[in-house]
Design a protein around this motif. Structure first.
Motif, PDB file in Angstrom:
ATOM      1  N   THR A 104      38.192 -16.491 -17.718  1.00  0.00           N
ATOM      2  CA  THR A 104      37.233 -17.010 -18.684  1.00  0.00           C
ATOM      3  C   THR A 104      37.883 -18.236 -19.298  1.00  0.00           C
ATOM      4  O   THR A 104      39.029 -18.175 -19.756  1.00  0.00           O
ATOM      5  CB  THR A 104      36.935 -15.969 -19.785  1.00  0.00           C
ATOM      6  OG1 THR A 104      36.365 -14.810 -19.179  1.00  0.00           O
ATOM      7  CG2 THR A 104      35.979 -16.528 -20.823  1.00  0.00           C
ATOM      8  N   LEU A 107      37.310 -21.239 -22.124  1.00  0.00           N
ATOM      9  CA  LEU A 107      36.510 -21.642 -23.275  1.00  0.00           C
ATOM     10  C   LEU A 107      36.955 -23.020 -23.756  1.00  0.00           C
ATOM     11  O   LEU A 107      38.161 -23.287 -23.860  1.00  0.00           O
ATOM     12  CB  LEU A 107      36.667 -20.640 -24.419  1.00  0.00           C
ATOM     13  CG  LEU A 107      36.352 -19.181 -24.084  1.00  0.00           C
ATOM     14  CD1 LEU A 107      36.660 -18.284 -25.269  1.00  0.00           C
ATOM     15  CD2 LEU A 107      34.901 -19.034 -23.663  1.00  0.00           C
ATOM     16  N   VAL A 133      29.734 -27.428 -25.487  1.00  0.00           N
ATOM     17  CA  VAL A 133      29.767 -26.959 -26.868  1.00  0.00           C
ATOM     18  C   VAL A 133      31.111 -26.276 -27.116  1.00  0.00           C
ATOM     19  O   VAL A 133      31.524 -25.413 -26.339  1.00  0.00           O
ATOM     20  CB  VAL A 133      28.608 -25.968 -27.129  1.00  0.00           C
ATOM     21  CG1 VAL A 133      28.665 -25.425 -28.549  1.00  0.00           C
ATOM     22  CG2 VAL A 133      27.266 -26.620 -26.839  1.00  0.00           C
ATOM     23  N   SER A 173      32.328 -22.535 -26.231  1.00  0.00           N
ATOM     24  CA  SER A 173      31.517 -22.027 -25.118  1.00  0.00           C
ATOM     25  C   SER A 173      32.320 -22.008 -23.827  1.00  0.00           C
ATOM     26  O   SER A 173      33.271 -22.773 -23.655  1.00  0.00           O
ATOM     27  CB  SER A 173      30.283 -22.905 -24.919  1.00  0.00           C
ATOM     28  OG  SER A 173      29.443 -22.803 -26.028  1.00  0.00           O
ATOM     29  N   PRO A 174      31.891 -21.155 -22.888  1.00  0.00           N
ATOM     30  CA  PRO A 174      32.576 -21.115 -21.593  1.00  0.00           C
ATOM     31  C   PRO A 174      32.301 -22.379 -20.787  1.00  0.00           C
ATOM     32  O   PRO A 174      31.209 -22.953 -20.876  1.00  0.00           O
ATOM     33  CB  PRO A 174      32.002 -19.882 -20.908  1.00  0.00           C
ATOM     34  CG  PRO A 174      30.726 -19.593 -21.605  1.00  0.00           C
ATOM     35  CD  PRO A 174      30.828 -20.156 -22.978  1.00  0.00           C
ATOM     36  N   PRO A 183      29.297 -26.857 -18.293  1.00  0.00           N
ATOM     37  CA  PRO A 183      28.992 -25.611 -19.003  1.00  0.00           C
ATOM     38  C   PRO A 183      28.955 -24.446 -18.022  1.00  0.00           C
ATOM     39  O   PRO A 183      28.573 -24.601 -16.862  1.00  0.00           O
ATOM     40  CB  PRO A 183      27.607 -25.861 -19.602  1.00  0.00           C
ATOM     41  CG  PRO A 183      27.470 -27.354 -19.648  1.00  0.00           C
ATOM     42  CD  PRO A 183      28.251 -27.859 -18.465  1.00  0.00           C
ATOM     43  N   ALA A 203      28.676 -19.751 -17.892  1.00  0.00           N
ATOM     44  CA  ALA A 203      28.180 -18.570 -18.597  1.00  0.00           C
ATOM     45  C   ALA A 203      29.335 -17.604 -18.808  1.00  0.00           C
ATOM     46  O   ALA A 203      30.302 -17.603 -18.051  1.00  0.00           O
ATOM     47  CB  ALA A 203      27.083 -17.900 -17.774  1.00  0.00           C
ATOM     48  N   PHE A 204      29.223 -16.787 -19.863  1.00  0.00           N
ATOM     49  CA  PHE A 204      30.227 -15.749 -20.053  1.00  0.00           C
ATOM     50  C   PHE A 204      30.139 -14.775 -18.899  1.00  0.00           C
ATOM     51  O   PHE A 204      29.044 -14.428 -18.453  1.00  0.00           O
ATOM     52  CB  PHE A 204      29.993 -14.999 -21.366  1.00  0.00           C
ATOM     53  CG  PHE A 204      30.477 -15.722 -22.579  1.00  0.00           C
ATOM     54  CD1 PHE A 204      31.830 -15.824 -22.846  1.00  0.00           C
ATOM     55  CD2 PHE A 204      29.581 -16.317 -23.449  1.00  0.00           C
ATOM     56  CE1 PHE A 204      32.288 -16.517 -23.966  1.00  0.00           C
ATOM     57  CE2 PHE A 204      30.025 -17.004 -24.568  1.00  0.00           C
ATOM     58  CZ  PHE A 204      31.381 -17.106 -24.829  1.00  0.00           C
TER      59      PHE A 204
END
Length: 120
Positions: A12, A14, A71, A74-75, A107, A109-110
């Protein structure tokens, strides 16, 4: 030095610092450029989380590879992420580290964990 591909599918990532121009020379303010394409380079800060461990890293990305809609917190995805060990002597002291570079930052998604699916 050798470039090492970084596998990110299980991680992940971020965004912790917005993209900003990479400065080549702090005294003159000269912006770093890609040696091959001549494109301006940007740096971003991310937290890289994998297997319960995390690391804050700076990643260099070509200006054209910085996507809209990023952002903080965000991921993100870092296609083509590579690590390159470096070393130099500065003011008589030996320094070393790892430089990270990606083809782009987009960008993402988690990740969905196995325990969060909907009940049937």
């Amino acid at each position: 030095m050798r470039t090492i591909r970084v596998e990110t599918t299980a991680a992940t990532i971020l965004l912790t610092e917005a993209p900003e121009p990479k400065v080549r020379d702090r005294q003159t303010g000269e912006i770093a450029k890609d040696a091959v394409s001549g494109e301006a380079l940007m740096t971003i800060g991310v937290v890289y989380i994998e297997d319960g461990e995390s690391a804050l890293i700076k990643v260099t990305v070509p200006e054209g590879g910085v996507s809209e809609g990023l952002v903080l917190g965000s991921p993100v995805s870092l296609p083509g992420l590579v690590a390159r060990p470096w070393e130099s002597v500065f003011n008589g002291q030996q320094r070393h580290g790892i430089a990270y570079r990606a083809a782009a930052v987009t960008p993402a998604a988690f990740p969905v964990s196995a325990g969060t699916g909907a009940a049937a």
